[in-house]
Write a protein that holds these residues in place. Structure first.
Motif, short mmCIF file in Angstrom:
data_model
loop_
_atom_site.label_atom_id
_atom_site.label_comp_id
_atom_site.label_asym_id
_atom_site.label_seq_id
_atom_site.Cartn_x
_atom_site.Cartn_y
_atom_site.Cartn_z
N THR A 55 -1.99 -2.31 6.34
CA THR A 55 -2.70 -1.04 6.41
C THR A 55 -4.19 -1.27 6.64
O THR A 55 -4.80 -0.64 7.51
CB THR A 55 -2.47 -0.23 5.12
N GLU A 56 -4.78 -2.20 5.89
CA GLU A 56 -6.21 -2.48 6.06
C GLU A 56 -6.51 -3.02 7.45
O GLU A 56 -7.51 -2.66 8.07
CB GLU A 56 -6.69 -3.48 4.99
N LYS A 88 -6.41 -0.15 9.82
CA LYS A 88 -7.60 0.70 9.65
C LYS A 88 -8.75 0.12 10.48
O LYS A 88 -9.49 0.85 11.13
CB LYS A 88 -8.03 0.74 8.18
N GLU A 139 -14.34 5.00 4.26
CA GLU A 139 -13.27 5.77 3.60
C GLU A 139 -13.85 6.96 2.84
O GLU A 139 -13.28 8.04 2.82
CB GLU A 139 -12.50 4.87 2.62
N THR A 142 -11.06 9.64 3.99
CA THR A 142 -9.75 9.01 4.10
C THR A 142 -9.35 8.29 2.82
O THR A 142 -8.20 7.92 2.65
CB THR A 142 -9.71 8.01 5.27
N GLN A 189 -6.25 9.90 1.25
CA GLN A 189 -4.95 9.50 1.76
C GLN A 189 -4.64 8.04 1.39
O GLN A 189 -3.50 7.70 1.06
CB GLN A 189 -4.90 9.68 3.29
N SER A 190 -5.66 7.20 1.40
CA SER A 190 -5.45 5.79 1.04
C SER A 190 -4.93 5.67 -0.39
O SER A 190 -4.07 4.84 -0.69
CB SER A 190 -6.74 5.00 1.19
N LEU A 195 -5.95 -1.54 -3.90
CA LEU A 195 -6.68 -1.13 -2.69
C LEU A 195 -7.91 -2.02 -2.48
O LEU A 195 -8.14 -2.54 -1.38
CB LEU A 195 -7.11 0.33 -2.80
N LYS A 210 -8.60 -4.86 0.48
CA LYS A 210 -9.78 -4.84 1.36
C LYS A 210 -10.55 -6.17 1.27
O LYS A 210 -11.05 -6.66 2.29
CB LYS A 210 -10.70 -3.68 0.97
N TYR A 261 -1.15 4.36 7.72
CA TYR A 261 -0.49 4.52 6.42
C TYR A 261 1.00 4.15 6.46
O TYR A 261 1.65 4.06 5.41
CB TYR A 261 -0.70 5.94 5.90
N GLN A 272 2.50 1.20 4.20
CA GLN A 272 2.56 1.39 2.75
C GLN A 272 3.61 2.41 2.32
O GLN A 272 3.98 2.45 1.15
CB GLN A 272 1.18 1.81 2.22
#
Lengths: 269, 308
Positions: free
Chosen positions: A7-8, A11, A89, A94, A97-98, A108, A112, B105, B108
């Motif tokens: 995900t990161e 992003k 973020e 965002t 949502q994260s 999280l 990162k 997303y 996840q």
């Protein structure tokens, strides 16, 4: 954690900023490396710390000073890109949502921080290429040579790339603490371009505080690299390489822990 | 369905949130039935968003608790698979495309790129999927939010003011969309400050004002609180006015006749007949739910604390 890392990664690569900043860094470092390579070798120049009519440095020393710009000047870039991972973020909302898909805020932050490793490495490698491309031809032409196969030079480059990785992680941790994007960037630029250079020179000139200057993050990074643009300007005290790495990692860890227990504990509204 | 039928989709118990001296949510309790669409209604600033953020683990309650299924949101192993949510229409990175927003997303919540494309088509954004969100209209952002909520095909969906910023056409689309979700048997909690936006799609209503529950029932239960309004017209306006006054109804002049509040047509007709008042028109005007909603949520200066 694997999913969080993917995900990161997504992003990062789904926006344009990472490569724009990378190009800016490469151009800036290549240009400065050429300029500094010229000025340290300029025999008639009044280079910093050098007496008129004498080159500031020569031989391998001149080369390492030029290549160490990766850290001395370049560290603002991995810091900024790292901080953006967090501050963007908050800026764009965002983070909501994260945290909906990963409510564990420590996970999280950890994702990162880990994602900053390959990103920092990319920045570090590009920075190496940039200082070589900009500095080596000038060193070869004006000075005693580029010394690209010298082990000391290679160490400077390799540790320069390594230190860039840590800078990116420090940037993430700092962004997590100072979540306002504009504030984070202003503080990073002010600190790296103004506060720390002055503090390093200033502290070094005060007897009782000379040792403290070595623990500033930029000075610690110079210790890891084993060469310093600032050392050529007279701030002498330097940590050992191991201690330098430890100090840098301590900055990253302290900022990350502080962020986890302050800004990341807050309600998101 | 992931959740047993005996468990409510969402349970809120004594939820309270203080912001300094301000109590944004005050001892709020309600449930969202499994398989039903619940409208979460209240004026702007009544605590709806704060409540939803506590339900979804983004804010910690000062007191009370909220559960999704059998446990708090954050205690689900993959909460994104249990609840799909869309909280703010503006929470997108402007430099990212709509499709990439979903792809970010996807890992996840454990869905594929193919599913991302599927939901972006589902909300009608297929043609704009690869455009950056900075070029999206408000309505398109709302649709992207809905696509995010639907990414995992979740049994429960939480939407905060999904009609905000939509044009009339978009609101009609949203109604159809919510009905579609309901027909699929999902549990939906949808907030709005305008009852009319969700009136045609909700089964249940939870109404809050100033952070407190003022009404919770089925939509029919809310309708029971609504007053009947009847339009009545006769050749002798004064006679009709006297009739209204005698029965203690309130009425306002409307065209050639009167709009009588609080009395259904048969009652008005019967009274006119008994009093010998001639009527030329007697029309039920239905029940105005919006009026009930406004009455329930009106500030205490215009209405006592008897709202409950």
């Amino acid at each position: 954690m694997r999913a969080a890392l993917l995900t990161e990664y997504r992003k990062l690569v789904s926006t344009r900023f990472w490569w724009i900043l990378l190009i800016v860094m490469a151009g800036y470092l290549a240009f400065l490396a050429a300029v500094i390579a010229f000025s340290v070798n300029a025999e008639s120049g009044d280079g910093p710390g050098g007496a008129p009519g004498m080159p500031v440095a020569s031989g391998v020393e001149a080369a390492t000073i030029v290549y160490s710009l990766i850290n001395a000047i370049g560290y603002v870039f991995p810091l900024v890109i790292g901080s953006l991972a967090m501050t963007s973020e908050f800026r764009h909302g965002t983070i909501t949502q994260s945290l909906l898909v990963e409510p564990r805020r420590g996970v999280l932050l950890a994702a990162k921080l880990l994602a900053a490793v390959p990103l920092g490495l990319l920045y570090g490698v590009v920075a190496c290429v940039a200082v070589v491309v900009g500095g080596a031809p000038v060193l070869a032409l004006v000075g005693d040579g580029a010394f690209l196969s010298d082990s000391e030079v290679l160490q400077v480059l390799a540790y320069g790339a390594l230190v860039t990785v840590v800078w990116a992680a420090i940037g993430v941790a700092f962004g997590a603490l100072v979540t306002n994007q504009v504030a984070a960037i202003v503080v990073i630029i002010a600190f790296t371009q103004f506060v720390e250079p002055i503090a390093r020179v200033g502290l070094a000139s005060v007897d009782g505080l000379a040792g403290a200057a070595a623990y500033l993050p930029g000075a610690a990074a110079d210790a890891v690299i084993g060469a310093s643009f600032f050392a050529s300007m007279g701030s002498a005290d330097v940590l050992s390489r191991g201690a330098g790495i430890a100090v840098l990692l301590a900055y990253a860890a302290a900022l990350a822990l502080l962020a986890r227990w302050t800004t990341l504990r807050r309600d998101l509204g | 369905m992931v959740l047993g039928m005996s468990t409510a989709a969402i349970t809120v118990e004594g939820l309270t949130k203080h912001f300094g001296p301000v109590t944004a949510v005050d001892d709020l309790s309600f449930t969202v039935r499994t398989g039903a669409v619940t409208g979460f209604l209240g004026p702007n600033g009544s605590g709806k968003t704060t409540t939803l953020r506590m339900v979804l683990g983004l804010m910690s309650p000062s007191a009370g608790r909220a559960r999704v299924g059998d446990r708090p949101y954050v205690e689900h192993a993959r909460p994104g698979r249990v609840v799909g949510s869309a909280l703010e229409a503006s929470s997108f990175h402007p430099g990212r495309s709509g499709l990439d927003h979903l792809r970010v997303y996807a890992p996840q919540v454990g869905v594929s790129d193919a599913r991302c494309r599927e939901v972006i088509d589902l909300v009608g954004l297929g043609a704009a999927a690869r455009r950056r969100v900075s070029g999206y209209s408000m309505g398109m952002r709302q649709r992207l939010g809905l696509a995010t909520a639907l990414l995992t095909d979740p049994p429960t969906i939480v939407l905060d003011e999904p009609a905000n910023g939509l044009d009339p056409e978009g609101i009609v689309w949203l109604r159809g969309f919510l009905r579609h979700l309901a027909e699929e048997g999902r549990s939906v909690l949808v907030s709005s400050h305008v009852l009319g936006e969700v009136q045609s799609t909700v089964d249940d209503v939870v109404v809050i004002a100033r952070g407190r529950l003022v009404h919770a029932s089925s939509l029919a239960g809310l309708a029971d609180l609504a007053e009947h309004t009847t339009y009545v017209e006769g050749p002798d306006r004064a006679a009709v006015a006297r009739l209204v006054e005698q029965h203690g109804w309130s009425a306002e002049a409307s065209g050639a006749g009167w709009l009588v509040a609080g009395a259904p047509a048969p009652l008005v007709g019967g009274a006119a007949h008994a009093a010998g008042v001639e009527l030329h028109e007697l029309t039920p005007r239905g029940r105005d739910l919006e009026e009930v909603f406004l009455r329930l949520t009106a500030p205490p200066t215009t209405q006592g604390e008897d709202a409950r």
